[in-house]
Design a protein around this motif. Structure first.
Motif, PDB file in Angstrom:
ATOM      1  N   LEU A  46       9.397   2.149   9.786  1.00 30.42           N
ATOM      2  CA  LEU A  46       8.002   2.748   8.160  1.00 30.42           C
ATOM      3  C   LEU A  46       8.757   1.406   6.769  1.00 30.42           C
ATOM      4  CD1 LEU A  46       7.820   5.091   6.022  1.00 30.42           C
ATOM      5  CD2 LEU A  46       9.724   5.689   5.692  1.00 30.42           C
ATOM      6  N   ALA A  47       9.747   0.344   7.193  1.00 29.26           N
ATOM      7  CA  ALA A  47      10.220  -0.632   5.938  1.00 29.26           C
ATOM      8  C   ALA A  47       9.163  -1.234   6.491  1.00 29.26           C
ATOM      9  CB  ALA A  47      11.554  -0.325   6.629  1.00 29.26           C
ATOM     10  N   LEU A  48       8.996  -1.664   7.288  1.00 28.96           N
ATOM     11  CA  LEU A  48       7.862  -2.743   7.281  1.00 28.96           C
ATOM     12  C   LEU A  48       6.536  -2.925   7.636  1.00 28.96           C
ATOM     13  CD1 LEU A  48      10.197  -4.774  10.396  1.00 28.96           C
ATOM     14  CD2 LEU A  48      10.169  -5.656   7.234  1.00 28.96           C
ATOM     15  N   ALA A  49       6.397  -1.723   7.636  1.00 28.98           N
ATOM     16  CA  ALA A  49       4.708  -0.779   7.178  1.00 28.98           C
ATOM     17  C   ALA A  49       3.888  -1.943   8.361  1.00 28.98           C
ATOM     18  CB  ALA A  49       4.273  -1.825   5.987  1.00 28.98           C
ATOM     19  N   MET A  50       4.780  -0.766   9.313  1.00 30.59           N
ATOM     20  CA  MET A  50       4.297  -1.414  10.653  1.00 30.59           C
ATOM     21  C   MET A  50       3.662  -0.265  11.402  1.00 30.59           C
ATOM     22  SD  MET A  50       3.100  -4.677   9.966  1.00 30.59           S
ATOM     23  CE  MET A  50       2.562  -5.077  12.164  1.00 30.59           C
ATOM     24  N   PRO A  51       2.872  -0.144  12.157  1.00 32.45           N
ATOM     25  CA  PRO A  51       3.124   1.283  13.303  1.00 32.45           C
ATOM     26  C   PRO A  51       4.099   1.127  13.932  1.00 32.45           C
ATOM     27  CG  PRO A  51       1.273  -0.222  13.708  1.00 32.45           C
ATOM     28  CD  PRO A  51       1.572  -0.589  12.550  1.00 32.45           C
TER      29      PRO A  51
END
Length: 357
Positions: A46-51
């Motif tokens: 969530l913090a790094l906007a990655m799946p």
């Protein structure tokens, strides 16, 4: 995890605060000394906007040579880390494509520099490179396409900082060049590509960042784009802006670079060269006599077309590379749209600079 953090310009302490762990824990995760819990992985995603799957799928990283940046002082470490992280993900996608498509074989020449290379040494290397790449004489029609046809992967960076110029490195046995699409100028894109070709050919085993290697790449690009034995007979003996504009269109080189070349070849005296630089400084950036949109790569576009023809979808490639769709969008983006060509001798194009000319 390190790649994702650098891509999002997060320091370890910042990410630790967002996720609710200690900076030491982040370091341990990145070094493989500790394994985050499923809950922490979800927070990281969530913090790094990655799946979440991005952190679960292991991808061995190819060994890369250090990246050659134009000026280390002009960019922050966070900016450099961001574009390097993006480039690693981009090359991961290229590797996925190569499972299904044979890209051009890399056949760039490799030159070992003498202990203290002279400008004549660099010029000889550039001439040999032209011959090796099949360019005997005259202007190079399209520098980026020439590099791509000889196995160099050229990709565009996401629209970001103007302070990040083109950079290059060797990714395993594949040469890679990354261009900044914000530098929307044809002569600039050609010179940047030639400059990076110089690094790939001459500096494979050298540490980047020194002024000496950057000057060598500049000298290589100048000779590679316009060999001395040809351009010296075409440069005007006086500060003739219209003649320089003609040469800009013919060789795809900026007027500033042409004036510098005339000075370095002894055609312009110091006073003439300084006068040229003062006038160009007044004109600002971009300089007059637009010769059209920047050069852009096409290799990945063609490779994707081949994949579609053989039934390999973009989704398959994305899953193979273990990347997020948004990252793949950036990797395959063409960048800013090409501007219409302008006739450099049209009345409207020259009107604002007629007093200088």
């Amino acid at each position: 995890m390190t790649i994702a953090r650098q891509l999002r310009r997060r320091r370890k302490n910042e990410l630790a605060r967002e996720v609710g762990v200690t900076p030491a824990a982040i370091t341990q995760y990145e070094l493989g000394q500790a394994k985050p819990s499923p809950g922490v992985v979800s927070k990281l995603a969530l913090a790094l906007a990655m799946p979440v799957d991005f952190f679960r799928i292991g991808h061995p990283e190819e060994k890369t040579t250090p990246a050659h940046f134009r000026s280390l002082r002009a960019t922050t470490q966070l900016e450099r880390d961001e574009v390097i992280a993006f480039s690693k993900l981009a090359m991961r996608f290229v590797t996925a494509i190569e499972r299904y498509v044979d890209l051009p074989v890399i056949d760039l020449p490799r030159e070992d520099l003498p202990p203290e290379p002279t400008k004549a040494d660099i010029s000889a290397i550039a001439k040999n490179a032209r011959k090796s790449l099949g360019v005997e004489s005259g202007p190079i029609p399209h520098v980026i396409r020439l590099l791509e046809s000889h196995g160099v992967v050229v990709l565009q960076l996401p629209n970001g900082s103007r302070r990040v110029d083109a950079f290059s490195y060797w990714h395993g046995s594949r040469a890679a060049v990354f261009m900044n699409p914000l530098k929307d100028d044809k002569p600039r894109s050609r010179f940047d590509a030639a400059h990076e070709a110089g690094h790939l050919i001459m500096h494979r085993d050298l540490e980047p960042g020194s002024r000496i290697t950057e000057n060598q790449a500049h000298d290589f690009a100048a000779e590679f784009l316009a060999p001395t034995e040809e351009i010296i007979h075409e440069l005007p003996r006086t500060l003739d802006w219209e003649r320089l504009a003609i040469l800009k269109r013919r060789w795809g080189i900026s007027i500033k670079a042409l004036a510098y070349r005339a000075h370095s070849l002894g055609i312009y005296r110091d006073t003439t060269y300084r006068r040229a630089m003062v006038t160009l400084s007044k004109w600002g950036d971009p300089e007059p006599y637009d010769i059209g949109p920047r050069e852009t790569p096409i290799l990945m576009t063609k490779a994707m077309e081949v994949c579609r023809d053989i039934g390999i979808s973009r989704d398959v490639l994305t899953e193979t590379a273990g990347l997020a769709e948004s990252i793949v969008d950036q990797i395959l983006a063409v960048g800013i749209e090409e501007r219409p060509k302008v006739d450099i001798f049209s009345e409207n194009a020259n009107r604002s600079h007629s007093s200088e000319i």
